[in-house]
Design an enzyme around this catalytic site. Structure first.
Site, mmCIF file in Angstrom:
data_model
loop_
_atom_site.group_PDB
_atom_site.id
_atom_site.type_symbol
_atom_site.label_atom_id
_atom_site.label_comp_id
_atom_site.label_asym_id
_atom_site.label_seq_id
_atom_site.Cartn_x
_atom_site.Cartn_y
_atom_site.Cartn_z
ATOM 1 N N LYS A 1 -8.557 1.169 -6.935
ATOM 2 C CA LYS A 1 -7.712 2.238 -6.418
ATOM 3 C C LYS A 1 -6.397 2.198 -7.198
ATOM 4 C CE LYS A 1 -9.226 1.683 -1.553
ATOM 5 N NZ LYS A 1 -10.221 2.723 -1.538
ATOM 6 N N HIS B 1 0.843 -1.195 0.000
ATOM 7 C CA HIS B 1 0.000 0.000 0.000
ATOM 8 C C HIS B 1 0.877 1.244 0.000
ATOM 9 C CE1 HIS B 1 -3.684 -2.185 1.427
ATOM 10 N NE2 HIS B 1 -2.766 -3.022 1.848
ATOM 11 N N TYR C 1 -2.175 -1.589 9.053
ATOM 12 C CA TYR C 1 -1.029 -2.226 8.400
ATOM 13 C C TYR C 1 -0.149 -2.957 9.401
ATOM 14 C CZ TYR C 1 -2.368 1.402 5.042
ATOM 15 O OH TYR C 1 -3.071 2.228 4.210
ATOM 16 N N HIS D 1 -2.393 -3.113 -3.470
ATOM 17 C CA HIS D 1 -3.787 -2.898 -3.073
ATOM 18 C C HIS D 1 -4.686 -2.823 -4.310
ATOM 19 C CE1 HIS D 1 -6.741 -0.225 -0.517
ATOM 20 N NE2 HIS D 1 -7.238 -1.396 -0.805
ATOM 21 N N CYS E 1 -3.530 2.803 -5.544
ATOM 22 C CA CYS E 1 -2.604 2.387 -4.484
ATOM 23 C C CYS E 1 -1.985 1.024 -4.793
ATOM 24 C CB CYS E 1 -3.395 2.338 -3.180
ATOM 25 S SG CYS E 1 -2.506 1.686 -1.767
#
Length: 143
Positions: free
Chosen positions: A123, A11, A41, A117, A125
């Site tokens: 996304k 991420h 995380y 991710h 990311c």
């Protein structure tokens, strides 16, 4: 006992390059703003390449909806350029730390594959193709 791990999911914090934050800042956001029990995380890699611990590996994280049970979440600080656009603007020491950390995790969890991710969500990311990055880097470790 240890969870069954088959994914390492990379991420980014979606912060601009000049914003030097770490695990404590993200923990505060996740607990205060999201109402979570802890940071989502397992590891955070700061702009200076230092790794900061997040959630214990034994516990599922809160980082990738639907995939937390069998994964480890690693967050690189950065991911936006000065104008707020998605950018893999990570520092050289962040890249080398990520390689070392992922290498250590794959030794400990041989079934684990590397993802971003964005492989599981709509996304950008972490703003690069994490699986392709690891395929190119892992030869250095001969794994």
């Amino acid at each position: 006992s240890m969870r069954r791990i088959d994914k390492i999911i990379v991420h980014c914090s979606a912060t601009p390059p000049g914003r030097d934050i770490g695990a404590e800042d993200i923990r505060r956001w996740h607990v205060r703003d999201n109402g979570w029990s802890d940071i989502g995380y397992h590891s955070v890699i700061r702009r200076n390449g230092f790794v900061e611990g997040g959630r214990p590996l034994e516990l599922p994280g809160a980082h990738t909806l639907g995939y937390n049970a069998d994964s480890i979440g690693v967050c690189l600080i950065g991911g936006l350029d000065e104008k707020g656009r998605a950018s893999a603007d990570f520092t050289l020491v962040q890249w080398s730390t990520l390689a070392r950390l992922v290498h250590e995790l794959t030794l400990r969890f041989p079934k684990a594959r590397v993802y971003g991710h964005r492989d599981f969500a709509r996304k950008e990311c972490p703003c690069f193709d994490a699986a392709a990055w690891w395929r190119s880097v892992r030869q250095e470790y001969d794994v």
